[in-house]
Scaffold this motif. Sequence first.
Motif, PDB file in Angstrom:
ATOM      1  N   HIS A  74      29.713  38.581 -41.076  1.00  0.00           N
ATOM      2  CA  HIS A  74      30.082  37.579 -42.477  1.00  0.00           C
ATOM      3  C   HIS A  74      31.026  37.511 -42.711  1.00  0.00           C
ATOM      4  CE1 HIS A  74      25.354  36.352 -40.565  1.00  0.00           C
ATOM      5  NE2 HIS A  74      25.861  37.653 -40.859  1.00  0.00           N
ATOM      6  N   PRO A  75      32.472  37.831 -42.294  1.00  0.00           N
ATOM      7  CA  PRO A  75      33.976  37.496 -43.143  1.00  0.00           C
ATOM      8  C   PRO A  75      33.597  36.623 -44.397  1.00  0.00           C
ATOM      9  CG  PRO A  75      34.122  36.900 -40.802  1.00  0.00           C
ATOM     10  CD  PRO A  75      32.288  37.233 -40.942  1.00  0.00           C
ATOM     11  N   GLU A  76      32.624  35.183 -43.920  1.00  0.00           N
ATOM     12  CA  GLU A  76      32.896  34.807 -45.878  1.00  0.00           C
ATOM     13  C   GLU A  76      32.190  35.516 -46.530  1.00  0.00           C
ATOM     14  OE1 GLU A  76      28.759  34.134 -43.811  1.00  0.00           O
ATOM     15  OE2 GLU A  76      30.279  34.574 -43.338  1.00  0.00           O
ATOM     16  N   GLU A  77      31.395  36.472 -46.484  1.00  0.00           N
ATOM     17  CA  GLU A  77      30.447  37.134 -47.853  1.00  0.00           C
ATOM     18  C   GLU A  77      31.368  37.718 -48.569  1.00  0.00           C
ATOM     19  OE1 GLU A  77      27.242  36.275 -48.648  1.00  0.00           O
ATOM     20  OE2 GLU A  77      26.780  34.893 -47.306  1.00  0.00           O
ATOM     21  N   ARG A  78      31.486  38.149 -49.748  1.00  0.00           N
ATOM     22  CA  ARG A  78      31.864  39.260 -50.968  1.00  0.00           C
ATOM     23  C   ARG A  78      30.727  40.082 -51.551  1.00  0.00           C
ATOM     24  NH1 ARG A  78      36.816  37.876 -52.261  1.00  0.00           N
ATOM     25  NH2 ARG A  78      36.593  38.430 -54.039  1.00  0.00           N
ATOM     26  N   VAL A  79      31.206  40.817 -51.463  1.00  0.00           N
ATOM     27  CA  VAL A  79      30.182  42.084 -52.429  1.00  0.00           C
ATOM     28  C   VAL A  79      31.166  42.676 -53.352  1.00  0.00           C
ATOM     29  CG1 VAL A  79      31.538  43.906 -51.171  1.00  0.00           C
ATOM     30  CG2 VAL A  79      28.987  44.440 -51.940  1.00  0.00           C
ATOM     31  N   ARG A  80      29.888  42.562 -54.740  1.00  0.00           N
ATOM     32  CA  ARG A  80      30.838  43.271 -56.114  1.00  0.00           C
ATOM     33  C   ARG A  80      30.776  44.501 -55.929  1.00  0.00           C
ATOM     34  NH1 ARG A  80      28.409  40.517 -60.015  1.00  0.00           N
ATOM     35  NH2 ARG A  80      29.612  38.604 -59.277  1.00  0.00           N
ATOM     36  N   LEU A  81      31.433  45.543 -56.376  1.00  0.00           N
ATOM     37  CA  LEU A  81      31.255  46.627 -56.416  1.00  0.00           C
ATOM     38  C   LEU A  81      31.393  47.830 -57.611  1.00  0.00           C
ATOM     39  CD1 LEU A  81      33.143  48.383 -53.878  1.00  0.00           C
ATOM     40  CD2 LEU A  81      30.772  47.832 -54.075  1.00  0.00           C
ATOM     41  N   ALA A 137      36.009  55.393 -54.406  1.00  0.00           N
ATOM     42  CA  ALA A 137      35.721  55.448 -53.186  1.00  0.00           C
ATOM     43  C   ALA A 137      34.855  55.417 -52.473  1.00  0.00           C
ATOM     44  CB  ALA A 137      34.834  56.700 -53.992  1.00  0.00           C
ATOM     45  N   VAL A 138      33.848  53.820 -53.246  1.00  0.00           N
ATOM     46  CA  VAL A 138      32.852  52.825 -52.180  1.00  0.00           C
ATOM     47  C   VAL A 138      33.956  51.644 -52.099  1.00  0.00           C
ATOM     48  CG1 VAL A 138      31.154  51.674 -52.099  1.00  0.00           C
ATOM     49  CG2 VAL A 138      31.145  53.175 -53.617  1.00  0.00           C
ATOM     50  N   GLN A 139      34.393  51.467 -52.132  1.00  0.00           N
ATOM     51  CA  GLN A 139      34.963  50.718 -51.385  1.00  0.00           C
ATOM     52  C   GLN A 139      36.232  51.198 -50.066  1.00  0.00           C
ATOM     53  OE1 GLN A 139      38.860  49.637 -53.099  1.00  0.00           O
ATOM     54  NE2 GLN A 139      38.798  47.404 -53.001  1.00  0.00           N
ATOM     55  N   ALA A 140      36.687  52.198 -50.847  1.00  0.00           N
ATOM     56  CA  ALA A 140      37.438  53.013 -49.682  1.00  0.00           C
ATOM     57  C   ALA A 140      36.650  52.892 -48.364  1.00  0.00           C
ATOM     58  CB  ALA A 140      37.886  54.884 -49.694  1.00  0.00           C
ATOM     59  N   THR A 147      35.052  46.717 -43.793  1.00  0.00           N
ATOM     60  CA  THR A 147      34.949  45.800 -44.327  1.00  0.00           C
ATOM     61  C   THR A 147      36.820  45.514 -44.174  1.00  0.00           C
ATOM     62  OG1 THR A 147      32.886  46.375 -44.903  1.00  0.00           O
ATOM     63  CG2 THR A 147      34.028  44.504 -46.624  1.00  0.00           C
ATOM     64  N   LEU A 148      36.685  43.749 -44.788  1.00  0.00           N
ATOM     65  CA  LEU A 148      38.042  42.863 -45.224  1.00  0.00           C
ATOM     66  C   LEU A 148      38.667  43.615 -47.101  1.00  0.00           C
ATOM     67  CD1 LEU A 148      38.623  40.187 -43.032  1.00  0.00           C
ATOM     68  CD2 LEU A 148      39.342  42.209 -42.604  1.00  0.00           C
ATOM     69  N   ILE A 149      39.589  44.369 -47.325  1.00  0.00           N
ATOM     70  CA  ILE A 149      39.578  43.908 -49.262  1.00  0.00           C
ATOM     71  C   ILE A 149      39.541  42.360 -49.698  1.00  0.00           C
ATOM     72  CG2 ILE A 149      42.772  43.250 -48.808  1.00  0.00           C
ATOM     73  CD1 ILE A 149      41.671  45.998 -51.539  1.00  0.00           C
ATOM     74  N   SER A 150      39.450  41.487 -48.754  1.00  0.00           N
ATOM     75  CA  SER A 150      39.633  39.929 -49.226  1.00  0.00           C
ATOM     76  C   SER A 150      38.149  39.657 -49.688  1.00  0.00           C
ATOM     77  CB  SER A 150      40.144  39.303 -48.738  1.00  0.00           C
ATOM     78  OG  SER A 150      39.918  39.303 -47.388  1.00  0.00           O
ATOM     79  N   GLN A 151      36.723  40.757 -49.463  1.00  0.00           N
ATOM     80  CA  GLN A 151      36.019  40.632 -49.766  1.00  0.00           C
ATOM     81  C   GLN A 151      35.059  41.836 -50.546  1.00  0.00           C
ATOM     82  OE1 GLN A 151      34.646  41.322 -44.990  1.00  0.00           O
ATOM     83  NE2 GLN A 151      33.206  40.265 -45.421  1.00  0.00           N
ATOM     84  N   ILE A 152      35.618  42.228 -51.251  1.00  0.00           N
ATOM     85  CA  ILE A 152      35.355  42.967 -52.064  1.00  0.00           C
ATOM     86  C   ILE A 152      36.010  42.845 -53.571  1.00  0.00           C
ATOM     87  CG2 ILE A 152      35.542  45.745 -52.283  1.00  0.00           C
ATOM     88  CD1 ILE A 152      35.601  46.308 -49.786  1.00  0.00           C
ATOM     89  N   ASP A 153      35.557  43.197 -54.489  1.00  0.00           N
ATOM     90  CA  ASP A 153      35.978  43.019 -55.211  1.00  0.00           C
ATOM     91  C   ASP A 153      35.862  44.208 -56.326  1.00  0.00           C
ATOM     92  OD1 ASP A 153      36.754  39.829 -55.772  1.00  0.00           O
ATOM     93  OD2 ASP A 153      34.223  39.390 -55.839  1.00  0.00           O
ATOM     94  N   VAL A 154      36.161  45.060 -57.407  1.00  0.00           N
ATOM     95  CA  VAL A 154      35.383  46.563 -57.855  1.00  0.00           C
ATOM     96  C   VAL A 154      35.451  45.988 -59.362  1.00  0.00           C
ATOM     97  CG1 VAL A 154      35.888  48.264 -57.699  1.00  0.00           C
ATOM     98  CG2 VAL A 154      36.369  47.455 -55.709  1.00  0.00           C
ATOM     99  N   GLU A 155      34.724  46.264 -60.423  1.00  0.00           N
ATOM    100  CA  GLU A 155      34.558  46.252 -62.005  1.00  0.00           C
ATOM    101  C   GLU A 155      33.709  47.918 -62.137  1.00  0.00           C
ATOM    102  OE1 GLU A 155      31.383  43.688 -63.120  1.00  0.00           O
ATOM    103  OE2 GLU A 155      32.811  42.401 -61.990  1.00  0.00           O
ATOM    104  N   ILE A 156      33.923  47.285 -63.335  1.00  0.00           N
ATOM    105  CA  ILE A 156      33.214  49.059 -64.298  1.00  0.00           C
ATOM    106  C   ILE A 156      32.139  48.243 -65.227  1.00  0.00           C
ATOM    107  CG2 ILE A 156      34.754  50.350 -63.342  1.00  0.00           C
ATOM    108  CD1 ILE A 156      35.327  51.014 -66.562  1.00  0.00           C
ATOM    109  N   ALA A 157      30.730  49.205 -65.338  1.00  0.00           N
ATOM    110  CA  ALA A 157      29.996  48.856 -66.174  1.00  0.00           C
ATOM    111  C   ALA A 157      30.519  49.974 -67.244  1.00  0.00           C
ATOM    112  CB  ALA A 157      29.056  48.751 -65.537  1.00  0.00           C
ATOM    113  N   LEU A 158      29.913  50.274 -68.678  1.00  0.00           N
ATOM    114  CA  LEU A 158      30.529  51.167 -69.061  1.00  0.00           C
ATOM    115  C   LEU A 158      29.329  51.114 -70.196  1.00  0.00           C
ATOM    116  CD1 LEU A 158      33.901  50.680 -70.682  1.00  0.00           C
ATOM    117  CD2 LEU A 158      33.636  52.452 -68.858  1.00  0.00           C
ATOM    118  N   PRO A 159      28.684  52.542 -70.711  1.00  0.00           N
ATOM    119  CA  PRO A 159      27.377  53.176 -71.134  1.00  0.00           C
ATOM    120  C   PRO A 159      27.429  52.112 -72.402  1.00  0.00           C
ATOM    121  CG  PRO A 159      28.563  54.419 -71.044  1.00  0.00           C
ATOM    122  CD  PRO A 159      29.642  53.753 -70.631  1.00  0.00           C
TER     123      PRO A 159
END
Length: 75
Positions: A6-13, A36-39, A46-58
């Motif tokens: 499903h190349p139209e789908e996206r995932v947020r890490l 590391a999960v993105q890699a 998985t295509l890089i265009s399908q992956i968004d990366v962000e962080i959540a600080l405590p």
Amino acid sequence: MYLLLHPEERVRLIGSCDALGDPVSNERLAWERAFAVQAFLMAHGTLISQIDVEIALPKYSEKNERDRKVDIAFQ
């Protein structure tokens, strides 16, 4: 893998860390976990265009090892 089919789908890490130690180091660890999960996903097609990366600080100053993680959310 679902994202390959499903190349139209996206995932947020969302990389996380606990609040112990230096805040700058914790932020770096959260980014490193997420990247590391993105890699891993990219190594498995998985295509890089399908992956968004962000962080959540405590939000709290107590130790919580369960916050040492990466959450994955489909968008």
